[in-house]
Motif scaffolding. Structure first.
Motif, PDB file in Angstrom:
ATOM      1  N   GLN A   1       0.805  -1.303  -0.017  1.00 35.96           N
ATOM      2  CA  GLN A   1      -0.178   0.042  -0.034  1.00 35.96           C
ATOM      3  C   GLN A   1       0.745   1.289  -0.084  1.00 35.96           C
ATOM      4  O   GLN A   1       0.622   2.285  -0.603  1.00 35.96           O
ATOM      5  CB  GLN A   1      -1.046   0.030   1.161  1.00 35.96           C
ATOM      6  CG  GLN A   1      -1.803   1.158   1.222  1.00 35.96           C
ATOM      7  CD  GLN A   1      -2.872   1.167  -0.088  1.00 35.96           C
ATOM      8  OE1 GLN A   1      -3.746   0.170   0.199  1.00 35.96           O
ATOM      9  NE2 GLN A   1      -2.973   2.141  -0.596  1.00 35.96           N
ATOM     10  N   LEU A   2       2.130   1.285   0.733  1.00 33.15           N
ATOM     11  CA  LEU A   2       2.889   2.203   0.778  1.00 33.15           C
ATOM     12  C   LEU A   2       3.582   2.766  -0.521  1.00 33.15           C
ATOM     13  O   LEU A   2       3.527   3.740  -0.855  1.00 33.15           O
ATOM     14  CB  LEU A   2       4.037   2.099   1.713  1.00 33.15           C
ATOM     15  CG  LEU A   2       5.021   3.263   2.064  1.00 33.15           C
ATOM     16  CD1 LEU A   2       4.531   4.279   2.467  1.00 33.15           C
ATOM     17  CD2 LEU A   2       6.160   2.623   3.260  1.00 33.15           C
ATOM     18  N   ARG A   3       4.090   1.754  -1.133  1.00 34.77           N
ATOM     19  CA  ARG A   3       4.521   1.654  -2.648  1.00 34.77           C
ATOM     20  C   ARG A   3       3.482   2.219  -3.598  1.00 34.77           C
ATOM     21  O   ARG A   3       3.995   3.125  -4.512  1.00 34.77           O
ATOM     22  CB  ARG A   3       5.022   0.326  -3.211  1.00 34.77           C
ATOM     23  CG  ARG A   3       6.458   0.116  -2.230  1.00 34.77           C
ATOM     24  CD  ARG A   3       6.922  -1.458  -2.470  1.00 34.77           C
ATOM     25  NE  ARG A   3       8.245  -1.535  -1.862  1.00 34.77           N
ATOM     26  CZ  ARG A   3       8.934  -2.687  -2.281  1.00 34.77           C
ATOM     27  NH1 ARG A   3       8.351  -3.788  -2.514  1.00 34.77           N
ATOM     28  NH2 ARG A   3      10.281  -2.655  -1.653  1.00 34.77           N
ATOM     29  N   VAL A   4       2.301   1.572  -3.650  1.00 35.78           N
ATOM     30  CA  VAL A   4       1.177   2.085  -4.483  1.00 35.78           C
ATOM     31  C   VAL A   4       0.950   3.668  -4.372  1.00 35.78           C
ATOM     32  O   VAL A   4       0.734   4.314  -5.281  1.00 35.78           O
ATOM     33  CB  VAL A   4       0.205   1.330  -4.228  1.00 35.78           C
ATOM     34  CG1 VAL A   4      -1.152   1.810  -5.245  1.00 35.78           C
ATOM     35  CG2 VAL A   4       0.330  -0.152  -4.889  1.00 35.78           C
ATOM     36  N   ASN A   5       0.621   3.988  -3.090  1.00 33.59           N
ATOM     37  CA  ASN A   5       0.396   5.267  -2.727  1.00 33.59           C
ATOM     38  C   ASN A   5       1.696   6.219  -3.235  1.00 33.59           C
ATOM     39  O   ASN A   5       1.443   7.251  -3.835  1.00 33.59           O
ATOM     40  CB  ASN A   5       0.444   5.659  -1.293  1.00 33.59           C
ATOM     41  CG  ASN A   5      -1.115   5.083  -0.616  1.00 33.59           C
ATOM     42  OD1 ASN A   5      -1.978   4.882  -1.395  1.00 33.59           O
ATOM     43  ND2 ASN A   5      -1.038   4.927   0.672  1.00 33.59           N
ATOM     44  N   GLU A   6       2.744   5.909  -3.249  1.00 33.81           N
ATOM     45  CA  GLU A   6       4.038   6.749  -3.596  1.00 33.81           C
ATOM     46  C   GLU A   6       3.970   6.721  -5.301  1.00 33.81           C
ATOM     47  O   GLU A   6       4.294   8.009  -5.815  1.00 33.81           O
ATOM     48  CB  GLU A   6       5.411   6.129  -3.182  1.00 33.81           C
ATOM     49  CG  GLU A   6       5.524   6.289  -1.751  1.00 33.81           C
ATOM     50  CD  GLU A   6       5.470   7.955  -1.191  1.00 33.81           C
ATOM     51  OE1 GLU A   6       6.315   8.602  -2.098  1.00 33.81           O
ATOM     52  OE2 GLU A   6       4.992   8.307  -0.318  1.00 33.81           O
ATOM     53  N   ALA A   7       3.559   5.510  -5.645  1.00 37.26           N
ATOM     54  CA  ALA A   7       3.380   5.569  -7.186  1.00 37.26           C
ATOM     55  C   ALA A   7       2.389   6.576  -7.648  1.00 37.26           C
ATOM     56  O   ALA A   7       2.498   7.251  -8.680  1.00 37.26           O
ATOM     57  CB  ALA A   7       3.198   4.189  -7.755  1.00 37.26           C
ATOM     58  N   LYS A   8       1.448   6.586  -6.904  1.00 38.24           N
ATOM     59  CA  LYS A   8       0.197   7.400  -7.622  1.00 38.24           C
ATOM     60  C   LYS A   8       0.608   9.131  -7.237  1.00 38.24           C
ATOM     61  O   LYS A   8       0.082   9.690  -8.169  1.00 38.24           O
ATOM     62  CB  LYS A   8      -0.921   7.160  -6.471  1.00 38.24           C
ATOM     63  CG  LYS A   8      -1.948   5.902  -6.702  1.00 38.24           C
ATOM     64  CD  LYS A   8      -2.673   5.512  -5.576  1.00 38.24           C
ATOM     65  CE  LYS A   8      -4.080   6.661  -5.532  1.00 38.24           C
ATOM     66  NZ  LYS A   8      -4.847   6.278  -4.407  1.00 38.24           N
TER      67      LYS A   8
ATOM     68  N   GLN B   1      -7.022   9.314 -16.268  1.00 34.80           N
ATOM     69  CA  GLN B   1      -8.419   9.884 -15.604  1.00 34.80           C
ATOM     70  C   GLN B   1      -8.154  11.120 -15.168  1.00 34.80           C
ATOM     71  O   GLN B   1      -9.045  11.943 -15.132  1.00 34.80           O
ATOM     72  CB  GLN B   1      -8.625   8.762 -14.339  1.00 34.80           C
ATOM     73  CG  GLN B   1      -9.776   9.201 -13.670  1.00 34.80           C
ATOM     74  CD  GLN B   1      -9.872   8.191 -12.448  1.00 34.80           C
ATOM     75  OE1 GLN B   1     -10.349   7.130 -12.772  1.00 34.80           O
ATOM     76  NE2 GLN B   1      -9.303   8.511 -11.256  1.00 34.80           N
ATOM     77  N   LEU B   2      -6.786  11.420 -14.637  1.00 43.79           N
ATOM     78  CA  LEU B   2      -6.225  12.604 -14.143  1.00 43.79           C
ATOM     79  C   LEU B   2      -6.270  13.644 -15.251  1.00 43.79           C
ATOM     80  O   LEU B   2      -6.924  14.955 -15.057  1.00 43.79           O
ATOM     81  CB  LEU B   2      -4.725  12.633 -13.614  1.00 43.79           C
ATOM     82  CG  LEU B   2      -4.734  11.957 -12.487  1.00 43.79           C
ATOM     83  CD1 LEU B   2      -3.602  11.723 -11.794  1.00 43.79           C
ATOM     84  CD2 LEU B   2      -5.668  12.411 -11.186  1.00 43.79           C
ATOM     85  N   GLN B   3      -6.099  13.344 -16.816  1.00 39.53           N
ATOM     86  CA  GLN B   3      -6.128  14.267 -17.874  1.00 39.53           C
ATOM     87  C   GLN B   3      -7.341  14.438 -18.281  1.00 39.53           C
ATOM     88  O   GLN B   3      -7.746  15.556 -18.873  1.00 39.53           O
ATOM     89  CB  GLN B   3      -5.063  13.712 -18.937  1.00 39.53           C
ATOM     90  CG  GLN B   3      -3.580  13.397 -18.357  1.00 39.53           C
ATOM     91  CD  GLN B   3      -2.717  12.856 -19.272  1.00 39.53           C
ATOM     92  OE1 GLN B   3      -3.201  12.269 -20.361  1.00 39.53           O
ATOM     93  NE2 GLN B   3      -1.400  12.817 -19.225  1.00 39.53           N
TER      94      GLN B   3
END
Length: 525
Positions: A472-479, A523-525
């Motif tokens: 979860q920590l790595r995914v949050n940093e990736a996001k 999605q952000l764009q």
């Protein structure tokens, strides 16, 4: 309080019997111990029963009341108080007796309330005098004993003391210690008995056993009472010291439960040698923890050896290991064994102190090593100073066990705090180094923790397993990188957050976010 002895002297039987029925003598503090119908018989009765009060009529045959008072007063037969009973016509005659120190006079017919009031006031006076005499005798006895045991008494003083104590030159004497145990404040519920109260009740029971008004000389040592035991106290027991001590201990048990210990020195013959008996009684004190019946007689134990030995190193090390592992049942089993050995193997008090102190110091060292404060333990100070109290072996074991329980609770709390602090350090390390190649096993090795234990502790503390937290920590940093940098490629982001394989990163990202990293960016764009 004992009733004061009184006699009635009157030539009229009706007057004597009427007076005995009219007054509640016990309520007034007196008991009638004799009667006489003339002054001559009264003289003999006074010498025989030694009353504190004589109530006499003025006009009697043979020797009248005035002559009776004069002879008793001037011939030093004894010094009782006198109350005169007189008729109206004898008032002037009765006044002549006042010069002999007559306490009071009552005019016939006797008024019950007035006479009872006179008796009650006299009772108060006699009680006050008796209390003062006891205090003086106690002080005199204490100073005498102190001089004798220090070897400072001269021959003239010893002769004078023997005379006042009604002792003959070679009368048997024994020095005896009476010790009240388990009378302490280490438990809040305890209500200690004062030394003065203990001494008072000891004196009371000695008087009762001897059926004598003569006070026994006593001396207050630091934490026990020394008693100068004259041979006449043993007369009702055929001179057998053990029988007397058993009876004396039983009498004190009524007041103090099973807290009184008695230590008797050797018999000596003459006050000049009492120091030898005192030394023997001190020797008997050392055998306190080797007996069951709370009575130690020097003559019975003088040939028995005491032990001054320490715990076996292996046994002590196992005790400390069990304590640090908080296996308190195993610790207490060892304590039971040790205290059994203290009695059976005849440990001297100093040896017991040394061994208990070794355990206390070991436990204190453990607490300090865990950054705890041993001074917060309420049981520590009493245990360090237990020899300043009088403790039975059973109560000493209770105190030691209470210390172990409280210390065990403190160690458990310190361990929880350490575990909490330790897991927080591990979490911070993961958050700082999540991009590195790490696993539960490698983290456990780095922090010297069992990997299975670390996994369980992590889940218990943070509610998720280690691998879930790291992912979860790595995914949050990736996001965050996907939001902040449009130029970074997916494989670069994967490598940046700790994934060596980009495809595996995409799979894990989609598992948590339910979309691919590319879909998240689009999605952000």
């Amino acid at each position: 309080m004992q009733l004061h002895r009184a006699i009635l002297v009157d030539d009229e039987l009706f007057t004597r019997k009427g007076l005995m029925k009219l007054i509640d003598w016990e309520d007034c503090g007196f008991e009638i111990v004799g009667e006489a119908d003339n002054g001559e018989d009264a003289l003999e009765l006074i010498e025989r029963v030694q009353p504190q009060l004589v109530i006499t009529d003025i006009r009697m045959p043979v020797i009248d009341g005035l002559e009776l008072i004069r002879r008793v007063t001037t011939e030093n037969i004894m010094k009782p108080f006198f109350i005169i009973i007189s008729g109206y016509n004898d008032f002037n005659y009765a006044q002549q007796a006042m010069r002999y120190g007559v306490h009071d006079f009552v005019v016939k017919p006797i008024d019950e309330i007035e006479f009872s009031s006179i008796l009650k006031k006299l009772n108060e006076k006699l009680n006050a005098e008796l209390e003062e005499q006891v205090k003086k005798a106690r002080l005199m006895g204490g100073e005498m004993i102190k001089s004798l045991i220090l070897g400072e008494a001269n021959e003239a003083s010893i002769t004078g003391w023997e005379y006042r104590m009604h002792l003959k030159k070679n009368d048997r004497l024994i020095y005896l210690f009476a010790e009240l145990n388990d009378n302490h404040k280490w438990e809040p519920s305890a209500g200690p008995i004062t030394n003065a109260r203990f001494m008072e009740l000891v004196q009371q029971e000695l008087k009762r056993l001897s059926a004598s008004d003569q006070p026994v000389s006593m001396y207050e040592h630091r934490n026990r009472i020394g008693i100068l035991l004259p041979g006449f106290l043993l007369a009702p027991f055929n001179g057998e010291l053990d029988r007397f001590l058993t009876k004396f201990r039983a009498a004190l048990d009524i007041h103090f439960g099973k807290g009184v210990f008695l230590y008797a020195g050797s018999s000596v013959y003459g006050l000049a040698d009492i120091r030898d008996s005192y030394k023997a009684a001190k020797e008997a004190l050392l055998y306190k923890y080797t007996i069951d019946d709370r009575i130690v007689m020097y003559d019975q134990i003088q040939s028995e050896q005491l032990n001054y030995i320490g715990f076996e190193p292996a046994q002590f090390n196992q005790f400390m290991e069990h304590f640090e592992e908080l296996k308190l049942e195993a610790v207490k089993a060892t304590v039971e064994l040790w205290f059994h050995d203290f009695r059976e193997k005849r440990y001297a008090p100093e040896a017991i102190k040394m061994n208990i102190q070794q355990c206390v110091m070991g436990i204190m060292k453990t607490i300090r090593s865990m950054e705890g404060d041993e001074q917060s333990l309420s049981t520590l100070k009493p245990l360090l100073n237990w020899q300043d109290m009088n403790l039975s072996l059973g109560e000493l074991k209770n105190m030691f066990s209470a210390f172990i329980d409280e210390s065990g609770q403190l160690v458990a709390e310190l361990r929880k705090e350490q575990q909490k602090g330790g897991i927080q350090k591990i979490k911070s390390y993961i958050e700082m180094n999540y991009s590195q190649n790490m696993s539960l096993k490698s983290i456990a090795a780095q922090f010297y923790v069992n990997p299975v234990y670390l996994g369980q502790l992590f889940k218990k503390t943070y509610g998720v397993y280690f691998n879930e937290f790291l992912l979860q920590l790595r995914v949050n940093e990736a996001k965050k990188l996907l939001r902040q940098s449009c130029a970074m490629r997916i494989y670069e982001i994967a490598e940046k957050v700790g994934f060596s394989n980009a495809d595996y990163f995409v799979t894990q990202f989609e598992k948590i976010e339910h979309m691919t990293p590319t879909e998240y960016r689009n999605q952000l764009q």
